[in-house]
Design an enzyme around this catalytic site. Structure first.
Site, short mmCIF file in Angstrom:
data_model
loop_
_atom_site.label_atom_id
_atom_site.label_comp_id
_atom_site.label_asym_id
_atom_site.label_seq_id
_atom_site.Cartn_x
_atom_site.Cartn_y
_atom_site.Cartn_z
N GLU B 51 -15.12 -3.64 20.77
CA GLU B 51 -14.91 -2.45 21.57
C GLU B 51 -15.90 -1.48 22.05
OE1 GLU B 51 -13.03 -3.50 19.20
OE2 GLU B 51 -11.04 -3.99 19.73
N PHE B 113 1.84 0.52 12.54
CA PHE B 113 0.82 -0.47 12.49
C PHE B 113 -0.12 -0.20 13.63
CE2 PHE B 113 -1.00 -4.64 13.25
CZ PHE B 113 -1.79 -4.71 12.08
N GLN B 114 -1.28 -0.03 13.11
CA GLN B 114 -2.26 0.13 14.30
C GLN B 114 -2.25 1.44 15.06
OE1 GLN B 114 -3.09 -3.69 16.42
NE2 GLN B 114 -4.87 -3.94 14.75
N LYS B 163 3.08 1.13 24.26
CA LYS B 163 3.56 -0.09 24.54
C LYS B 163 4.76 -0.24 25.43
CE LYS B 163 3.82 -4.66 22.29
NZ LYS B 163 4.33 -5.37 21.05
N MET B 475 -38.93 4.46 15.22
CA MET B 475 -39.07 5.85 15.19
C MET B 475 -38.87 6.73 13.89
SD MET B 475 -39.78 8.08 17.50
CE MET B 475 -39.55 8.07 19.31
#
Lengths: 190, 573
Positions: B51, B113-114, B163, B475
């Site tokens: 993501e 959950f999640q 949801k 760097m």
């Protein structure tokens, strides 16, 4: 030079707005000395009084940063304006002897504080005023034993007839439909 | 019932009505209703491999097009993976919209959950965010979110949709008109007095300098800036994100300022009597030590965000507003200038130190990053969209690729996000399908997001990737060389064979370690229909010069070591 700045901040009364304000202060490393929030004369609009230690440039930047928050309607730095400031305090003082108690009640009267609770060994004194007055009251009560103390923080209002007009945020239309819980097509777990 | 839509359908209906054609995302439980509805709408969905990639792609899309880029993910880990990309977009004022699924409204707060408090997590790194738990809020929120993302100072906006709000149905209300946000003021205007004061300072200056930032491109003000500079005869220095906003080969262009800006640019800043800052924010990479920064200069600051005024550098006049509008109002007040002696003085500073790596690299048979970037510039005639990662190669790109067009350099400036380049280039390519897009990345940053090669393969995207592979986190190694007694803690880096890796994904891979092979490989890559990854094995301990150490005075630069010139410039062509 650091001085105390008082901001009147009008915000939309929406969930999470206080969090956004607090987060801004933390992120930009400003210290909130006190913050109060409550409803205003306009529905859907809350008003905060925020007290901050800052120099003038910092206060301007803070104002500009507050304006960047979408839910902030109006920011007014009232520090330099003639304004009335008040704070409410409740002080629970130990009164173990009668002499104590009499003395505390006398002090309360001198400060025009109200006694709002009396118990065998303590009283609660309540007063409203400027920070100076509250500090003064606290100073004379402290020798008796302050058991508990709660202060609301400063609220302020500019003197005179002018007022800050804030338009309420428009409300979105809601459709009429059965409550979600009745709808079998909806599941709440992932 | 025909006009009833689910929240999930409304998400896409609203996006389509807003003109969104492409989204970058990854499905999951809490966003499944939206994904299911997506199939009914004319949306190109790019399946990413992480993501973070979706947010960088949306960001690259936004920077290349000026339109809002859209990324979508599920709740919890899907959303938290977006955090780096959102913060990147925030610091570089890039307009992106992130849509995330959230667990059902009734189980919010139960550690379902999640479940993650995504609006809480992203609060300080978004311009604004929303939690939508009522289906009636879906359409107006998306409309509002896109408006907030693109208006004023652009930035990332996140919309977290539960949801159940995706599953519930309603009659969609769509008001395409202006958003009603009483507290939001994207269009500020300075007072006439402030305009007059600014004009007075500019007209009175003998040694003025324009500092052009990202705002020039965000505002679409390149033309106005150019006219202004030409009329007032003012030289222009650019920030990293300002590159492209003013034509590199214009006689008034000095180049990039700041930590790795050329010495004469920084010297001009220090000697200027007026700085006209356009859409830039006096970042510490630009100013060095602010106490000794531009000590002789009055400062006029034009920015759309008033909170930038006097933040890092105290300014004399601040004009709030959209740069293009401000310049339109300011220009009539500006007298035509003649600053020949100042421009001659800058040329003299330049002459003193105009020894650039490209002309002075020892011809030892080794390959230098400067060679690679210089050759890519020559062969693409400066017309490619170059997307860089973060590190040495990024600075070399800024030094050696001469950008003539706005939005042709896409790079993570403020946040300095390694792993940005590859996904951002995918977004840029989809925003500008006809553009030639080059990634210039280091071996370190490339490995952070190289899984997106699979996205490139699946979506049949054609870009070219130049990996400046020096076997170090270059760097950081350079800082260790300068400031940590060459103790190379955790900077030597083992990489896979990038050419073979590209082949694994069905792409073309090449490896180059000689100067003479650079041009043929770049030409082959340009001709190849597939994405090409070229692993340029460059000199390992090469250094970006000049350098202003962090917090040092701008005039105290670490200069290039004494040169041993070989002549090789664009003029040879």
């Amino acid at each position: 030079m650091q001085t105390r700045h008082t901001f009147s901040v009008y915000v939309e009364d929406k969930p999470g707005v206080l969090n956004r304000i607090a987060s801004l202060f933390r992120r930009r490393a400003f210290n909130i000395e006190s913050l109060t929030v409550g409803h205003t004369e306009t529905p859907g609009v809350s008003r905060m009084t925020i007290l901050v230690n800052s120099d003038v440039q910092g206060a301007r930047r803070l104002e500009a940063n507050l304006y960047k928050l979408v839910n902030v309607l109006r920011v007014h730095d009232i520090t330099a304006e003639p304004a009335v400031y008040r704070e409410l305090v409740m002080i629970k003082v130990a009164t173990r002897t009668l002499e104590n108690r009499i003395h505390v009640l006398q002090l309360a009267e001198v400060f025009r504080a109200r006694v709002v609770d009396v118990a065998p060994d303590s009283v609660i004194v309540e007063t409203t005023g400027t920070e100076d007055k509250i500090e003064g009251l606290l100073e004379v009560l402290r020798p008796h034993g302050v058991l508990e103390l709660v202060r609301t923080g400063r609220v302020g209002m500019v003197r005179g007839p002018q007022s800050v007009m804030v338009e309420p945020a428009p409300q979105r239309p809601r459709s009429e439909r059965p409550a979600a819980a009745d709808d079998g097509s909806i599941s709440y777990s992932v | 019932m025909s006009s009833m839509r689910t929240g999930a359908q409304i998400v896409w209906e609203a996006l389509v009505r807003e003109g969104v054609t492409t989204v970058f995302g990854y499905p999951g439980g809490a966003i499944l209703p939206a994904y299911d509805a997506m199939l009914e709408y004319p949306i190109r969905h790019v399946l990413v491999r992480h993501e973070q990639g979706a947010t960088h792609m949306a960001d690259g899309y936004a920077r290349a097009s000026g339109e809002v880029g859209v990324a979508i993910a599920t709740s919890g880990p899907g959303a938290t993976n977006m955090v780096t990309g959102i913060a990147t977009a925030m610091l570089d004022s890039s307009p992106i919209l992130c849509i995330t699924g959230q667990v059902g409204s009734k189980v919010i707060g139960t550690d379902a959950f999640q479940e993650t408090d995504v609006t809480g997590v992203t609060l300080p790194i978004t311009k604004h965010n929303y939690l939508v738990s009522d289906v009636d809020d879906v359409a107006p929120t998306i409309h509002e979110a896109l408006y907030v993302a693109r208006s004023g100072r652009p930035g990332p906006v996140l919309v977290d949709i539960t949801k159940d709000a995706q599953q519930a149905s309603t009659e969609m209300q769509w008001d395409p008109g202006a958003v009603k946000l009483p507290g939001y003021r994207p269009d500020l205007r300075a007072s006439d007095a402030e305009y007059r004061r600014a004009a007075e300072l500019i007209n009175g200056s003998k040694r003025p300098l324009i500092l052009a930032g990202h705002g020039v491109q965000l505002s679409g003000a390149s033309g106005e800036v150019r006219q202004f500079a030409e009329r007032a005869d003012m030289p222009v220095a650019m920030t990293l994100l300002g590159i492209g906003g003013f034509p590199a080969l214009h006689p008034l262009n000095l180049g990039m300022m700041g930590m790795h800006g050329e010495a004469w640019v920084n010297q001009a800043v220090q000697e200027a009597d007026l700085l006209l800052a356009l859409g830039m924010r006096f970042d510490d990479r630009v100013t060095g030590n602010v106490k000794t920064y531009a000590p002789n200069a009055r400062k006029v600051h034009i920015d759309i965000d008033p909170s930038e005024f006097n933040k890092n550098v105290k300014v004399d006049v601040a004009l709030a507003g959209d740069l293009r509008m401000v310049l339109e109002e300011l220009s009539p007040l500006i007298a035509a200038g003649d600053r020949k002696s100042w421009l001659a003085a800058i040329r003299e500073m330049k002459g003193e130190v105009a020894v650039r790596d490209i002309q002075n690299l020892p011809d030892s048979g080794h390959l230098y990053a400067a060679h690679v970037i210089h050759d890519i510039w020559r062969l693409t005639k400066g017309k490619a969209v170059v997307v860089t990662d973060v590190g040495q190669h990024q600075m070399w790109e800024a030094q050696y690729y001469h950008h003539e067009q706005p939005r042709s350099l896409i790079t993570s400036g403020g946040l300095g996000t390694m792993g940005f380049a590859l996904p951002a280039a995918i977004g840029a390519k989809l925003a500008q399908p006809d553009a030639e897009v080059w990634v210039v990345a280091g071996d370190g940053g490339f490995q952070m997001t190289m899984a997106e090669l699979a996205t490139i393969a699946q979506e049949k995207i054609k870009i070219n990737v130049a990996i400046i592979n020096n076997g170090y986190l270059g760097m950081v190694r350079q800082w260790q060389e300068f400031f940590y007694e060459r103790r190379y803690a955790a900077t030597p880096l083992l990489s896979p064979d990038f050419a073979k890796l590209a082949e694994c994904f069905g792409l073309t891979g090449m490896q180059v370690d000689k100067r003479q092979d650079v041009v043929p490989s770049v030409e082959r890559a340009r001709a190849d229909e597939r994405t090409v990854v070229i692993d340029f094995r460059v000199e390992q301990e090469d250094t970006v010069y000049p350098m202003v150490p962090a917090g040092a005075d701008l005039h105290n630069m670490i200069r290039r070591p004494s040169p041993n010139p070989i002549v090789e410039t664009a003029d040879d062509e």
